[in-house]
Motif scaffolding. Structure first.
Motif, short mmCIF file in Angstrom:
data_model
loop_
_atom_site.label_atom_id
_atom_site.label_comp_id
_atom_site.label_asym_id
_atom_site.label_seq_id
_atom_site.Cartn_x
_atom_site.Cartn_y
_atom_site.Cartn_z
N THR A 96 0.86 -1.18 0.00
CA THR A 96 0.00 0.00 0.00
C THR A 96 0.89 1.23 0.00
O THR A 96 2.10 1.13 0.15
CB THR A 96 -0.95 0.02 1.21
OG1 THR A 96 -1.92 1.04 1.01
CG2 THR A 96 -0.20 0.29 2.50
N VAL A 97 0.27 2.39 -0.19
CA VAL A 97 1.03 3.63 -0.20
C VAL A 97 0.79 4.39 1.07
O VAL A 97 -0.35 4.48 1.55
CB VAL A 97 0.66 4.47 -1.44
CG1 VAL A 97 0.89 5.94 -1.17
CG2 VAL A 97 1.46 4.04 -2.64
N LYS A 98 1.85 4.88 1.67
CA LYS A 98 1.68 5.74 2.84
C LYS A 98 2.15 7.14 2.48
O LYS A 98 3.15 7.32 1.77
CB LYS A 98 2.50 5.18 4.01
CG LYS A 98 1.80 4.06 4.73
CD LYS A 98 0.51 4.52 5.42
CE LYS A 98 -0.39 3.32 5.75
NZ LYS A 98 -1.82 3.64 5.69
N VAL A 99 1.44 8.10 3.00
CA VAL A 99 1.71 9.49 2.65
C VAL A 99 2.29 10.20 3.85
O VAL A 99 1.89 9.95 4.99
CB VAL A 99 0.40 10.17 2.21
CG1 VAL A 99 0.63 11.62 1.91
CG2 VAL A 99 -0.18 9.46 1.00
N GLU A 100 3.26 11.08 3.56
CA GLU A 100 3.81 11.91 4.63
C GLU A 100 3.19 13.30 4.53
O GLU A 100 3.20 13.90 3.45
CB GLU A 100 5.33 12.04 4.44
CG GLU A 100 6.11 10.76 4.69
CD GLU A 100 6.17 10.41 6.16
OE1 GLU A 100 6.31 11.35 6.97
OE2 GLU A 100 6.05 9.21 6.49
N GLY A 101 2.70 13.81 5.63
CA GLY A 101 2.21 15.19 5.68
C GLY A 101 1.14 15.48 4.64
O GLY A 101 0.14 14.78 4.54
N LEU A 102 1.39 16.51 3.79
CA LEU A 102 0.39 16.94 2.83
C LEU A 102 0.39 16.09 1.58
O LEU A 102 -0.51 16.18 0.76
CB LEU A 102 0.65 18.39 2.42
CG LEU A 102 0.36 19.44 3.48
CD1 LEU A 102 0.79 20.80 2.99
CD2 LEU A 102 -1.12 19.47 3.81
N GLY A 103 1.41 15.26 1.40
CA GLY A 103 1.45 14.42 0.22
C GLY A 103 1.82 15.18 -1.03
O GLY A 103 1.58 14.71 -2.14
N ASN A 112 -4.92 6.57 3.63
CA ASN A 112 -3.67 6.72 2.89
C ASN A 112 -2.57 7.34 3.75
O ASN A 112 -1.46 7.54 3.27
CB ASN A 112 -3.88 7.59 1.66
CG ASN A 112 -4.36 6.77 0.48
OD1 ASN A 112 -3.76 5.77 0.14
ND2 ASN A 112 -5.45 7.19 -0.12
N GLY A 113 -2.90 7.69 4.98
CA GLY A 113 -1.88 8.23 5.87
C GLY A 113 -1.77 9.74 5.86
O GLY A 113 -0.85 10.30 6.44
N PHE A 114 -2.70 10.43 5.20
CA PHE A 114 -2.69 11.90 5.26
C PHE A 114 -3.08 12.35 6.66
O PHE A 114 -3.87 11.69 7.34
CB PHE A 114 -3.70 12.48 4.28
CG PHE A 114 -3.29 12.43 2.84
CD1 PHE A 114 -2.45 13.38 2.31
CD2 PHE A 114 -3.75 11.43 2.02
CE1 PHE A 114 -2.08 13.35 0.98
CE2 PHE A 114 -3.38 11.37 0.68
CZ PHE A 114 -2.54 12.34 0.16
N THR A 115 -2.56 13.48 7.05
CA THR A 115 -3.03 14.07 8.29
C THR A 115 -4.27 14.89 7.93
O THR A 115 -4.22 15.72 7.04
CB THR A 115 -1.97 14.99 8.89
OG1 THR A 115 -0.69 14.47 8.53
CG2 THR A 115 -2.09 15.08 10.37
#
Lengths: 324, 441
Positions: free
Chosen positions: A61-68, B436-439
């Motif tokens: 899966t994809v994980k996003v950091e912060g705002l992406g 998706n891990g967004f804040t």
């Protein structure tokens, strides 16, 4: 990169014993391997690797950091069975599966029933214009599903349908094939229209292979045509009916083209109407190939289990017929 | 022969398997710089676009720039082009150098590392050509510049002037007047509607809520906020839901054979649409040429002058391009030079986002509206009044949630289910961001 290699170096490279020592005549013939090689290549590259890659993707899966935003904001990570849990608990997925099962319960019996009826009619002695009728019944199968769905879509839209127009002229109100409760039947109708011909040909071919002595004997015993059909022909073509049912079940679970083409024309087909539509939406509209892969694997396993389960269930009967 | 083929196939397979593993890092290498061009060598650029006649528009560039040649690759439309580009980015090759990208797709594309930052490759004067709201759509509120605005698509109200005259109705200036006009028209002729609520066009609905002051996403520090079911959106949803419930406008989707025939036969006599509508009307309702007129969008409060947008696109340079500087130079020329903007407006029939050269380029009304001399004056008067709106990183998810939720609502013909549909969209969009891990705030 290759341009770095200069003249003197190439000499040294050549000295490396890259080639194997002089060939011995092998006693194992090589020709058969050469013959199967293309098939193996095709299997590996167009079937095995895509399946393995799908299975691999379904665990990621994809994980996003912060705002992406910006490069490197999205990283692919292991998800374990998270995608599968997501698929199996997704209400959209479950209802699409139920919907498609209901659709199959409509399509398969109607399609095979009509195919059998036409095959029997064509096979009966009194029929005329046999080749022509066979061709006409088969013809819809040659129309691609996208085209036939567009054609039916036009006929289903009351504003442009000649049927609605004709019915209005005589003061009759036709039911709307794309109304909420009827849309399943509207789609089933397209599948039946397109599928009857193919199944009819399969059953008809099976009927033609029955030795005619059987019919003569039956007639001498006083059987009517209907009795011959029901007591001799139908039992003998049951293995073919089983095969066409399995094909029908597989295509039912994979129904995609018809509802996808009709969807923009109505409010009543959602983007997850069938499991395959949902996979397409997740992969290409929502850009989430990972859960789409997991759903694909689930759908493939379900198709496998259903078709083999069905075969197991009817196996005895099928074999009993074949042994006769 | 066989050995080399097998070798390359194995390499192919292995690289296919490894691609996903190094997908994240590929963006950063490609951002490092352009491939050197030898003097005298021609730079070849590939441009994905779906604007009509774009290849002819680009000819003007190719004629005057012998060292940079642009080839247009015609695409089906915004969404399919985005899908194709994202696939190419994931695959590591196959993306064009330049791509026409709708504003709402930019956050998704930027988030996938598909677009290059061209801030240093375009001149400092480029920003001055565009309205602030449009420019913020291509910077996403950051210091980077991800695209050059190409066309803008302010919402306007298109109506059959002859029908309004026949029933003696004034052109609505507020939404209350619009509702009254819709009722009057439907009362006069039960087959006629002033419009339809289409569950297939999330972009239009987003634009209508934009006019009412909604912005579906927002950036709050390091977190996204989602306000799809804000009061402004609710007001718009229940207004259209009310019209559908009363049966004074239609509830079937747009862009269907039925809708086309309704426009052509004159049973759909109005369309809330964007500045590009003449092209659609000319294609679908050719028999009604010369009967339509355009007016500014009806307002929520009398005397106001604000609107939303439906569509509009930019020219972006992809992260896979080997000639980013040259590509950026072309994007700037296409969208800001007098020559490029004129070609865009007159050859490709788009409404350029540029504000300095477009007035000179747009002198004559579109052919379909030859009965209305001031078509582009009306457009120019509303183009600068588009409310600001932030698109999110999962606009595609929200839009597909719109299709399903509002499809049900439109079918049920209840105003209350329209606002419920908004809540469904909101929760699905937030859920997707979180998973998706967004804040999310």
């Amino acid at each position: 990169m290759t341009s770095i290699t200069s003249e003197p170096n190439s000499g040294t490279v050549r000295r490396v014993p890259d080639q194997t020592p002089p060939r011995r005549r092998s006693r194992v013939p090589k020709a058969p391997y050469a013959f199967v090689l293309p098939a193996v290549f095709l299997f590996v590259f167009s079937i095995a690797i895509p399946i393995l890659y799908t299975a691999y993707l379904s665990l990621r899966t994809v994980k996003v950091e912060g705002l992406g935003l910006g490069p490197g904001a999205r990283t692919e990570v292991w998800a374990g069975l998270e995608n599968y849990a997501g698929t199996l608990t997704d209400r959209d997925f479950l209802s699409s599966v139920l919907r498609v099962l209901g659709y199959g319960l409509v399509v398969i019996p109607v399609m095979l029933g009509l195919a059998l009826l036409f095959a029997l009619l064509l096979d009966s002695v009194r029929v005329r214009a046999r080749r022509f009728s066979r061709l006409v019944i088969f013809m819809p199968y040659a129309v691609p599903a996208v085209i036939s769905s567009l054609l039916w879509g036009f006929l289903y839209l009351p504003a442009v349908s000649p049927f609605t127009y004709a019915a209005d002229q005589v003061g009759v109100t036709l039911p709307q094939p794309m109304a909420p409760g009827l849309v399943l039947f509207g789609i089933a109708n397209i599948a039946v229209w397109g599928g009857v011909g193919f199944n009819m040909i399969v059953l008809y071919t099976a009927l033609r292979s029955i030795p005619t002595e059987l019919y003569e004997a039956a007639r001498i015993d006083g059987c009517s045509e209907v009795q011959i059909a029901w007591r001799i022909k139908v039992p003998i073509v049951i293995p073919s009916l089983i095969m066409t049912s399995v094909f029908g079940m597989i295509t039912t679970l994979q129904v995609f083209a018809e509802p996808t083409v009709l969807r923009p024309l109505t409010n009543n087909i959602s983007t997850s109407w069938s499991p395959l539509m949902m996979i397409y939406r997740d992969a290409f509209t929502r850009n989430d190939i990972y859960s789409a892969s997991a759903t694909s694997v689930v759908l493939a396993v379900a198709t496998f289990v259903l078709s083999f389960g069905f075969l197991r269930l009817v196996q005895n009967r099928a074999f009993a017929q074949e042994n006769r | 022969m066989r050995r080399s083929l097998r070798g390359s196939l194995v390499t192919l397979a292995v690289s296919a398997l490894l691609l996903s593993a190094c997908g994240g890092s590929s963006d950063s290498d490609s951002a490092s710089g352009d491939e050197a061009v030898k003097p005298g060598e021609k730079v070849e650029l590939n441009f994905w676009s779906w604007a009509p006649e774009m290849d002819k528009t680009v000819e003007a560039w190719n004629d005057t720039h012998p060292d940079i040649h642009v080839t247009v690759n015609k695409q089906d439309g915004g969404d399919t082009a985005v899908t194709k580009l994202l696939t190419a980015i994931k695959a590591g090759s196959g993306a064009p150098d330049l791509m026409q990208a709708e504003y709402q797709a930019l956050p998704t594309l930027v988030g996938s590392g598909a677009l290059a930052d061209i801030k240093d490759d375009i001149g400092d004067d480029v920003q001055g050509h565009f309205a602030e709201g449009v420019w913020s759509a291509v910077t996403l509120g950051t210091d980077a510049v991800y695209a050059v605005p190409q066309d803008s698509a302010p919402l306007m109200f298109f109506y059959r002037a002859d029908v309004f005259e026949k029933y003696d109705i004034d052109v609505p200036t507020t939404w209350d007047e619009y509702a009254a006009a819709a009722k009057k028209i439907h009362d006069e002729d039960s087959k006629q509607f002033l419009g339809t609520f289409s569950s297939n066009d999330a972009g239009l609905f987003a634009g209508l809520t934009q006019q009412a002051g909604a912005s579906w996403w927002g950036i709050d520090g390091d977190a996204w906020s989602v306000a799809i079911d804000s009061d402004a959106s609710k007001k718009v949803a229940s207004f259209w839901g009310g019209l559908v419930e009363d049966g004074v406008i239609d509830n079937t989707p747009m862009y269907t054979p039925a809708w086309n025939s309704a426009l052509n036969k004159g049973t759909q006599v109005g369309w809330v649409s964007a500045v590009w509508a003449p092209g659609v009307l000319a294609g679908n309702a050719g028999d009604t040429a010369g009967k339509w007129k355009v007016a500014p969008l009806p307002q929520w409060n009398a005397g106001e002058n604000v609107t939303g947008a439906w569509g509009g696109s930019s020219t972006a340079v992809t992260s896979q391009s080997k000639h980013k500087a040259a590509a950026a130079q072309f994007a700037a020329w296409l969208n800001t030079s007098a020559e490029g903007v004129k070609a865009l407006a007159t050859v490709s029939n788009v409404y350029p986002a540029d504000q300095q050269n477009s007035a000179a380029a747009l002198t004559e009304s579109p052919e379909f509206f030859e009965n209305q001399d001031d078509f582009y004056d009306v457009a120019a008067s509303v183009a600068g009044t588009v409310n600001s709106f932030t698109y999110g990183p999962n606009t595609n998810v929200a839009y597909s949630a719109f299709n399903d939720a509002f499809g049900k609502a439109a079918q049920s013909k209840k105003a209350s289910s329209f606002t419920e549909a908004l809540a469904t969209m909101q929760s699905q969009t937030v859920e997707d961001l979180k998973s998706n891990g967004f804040t999310v705030k």
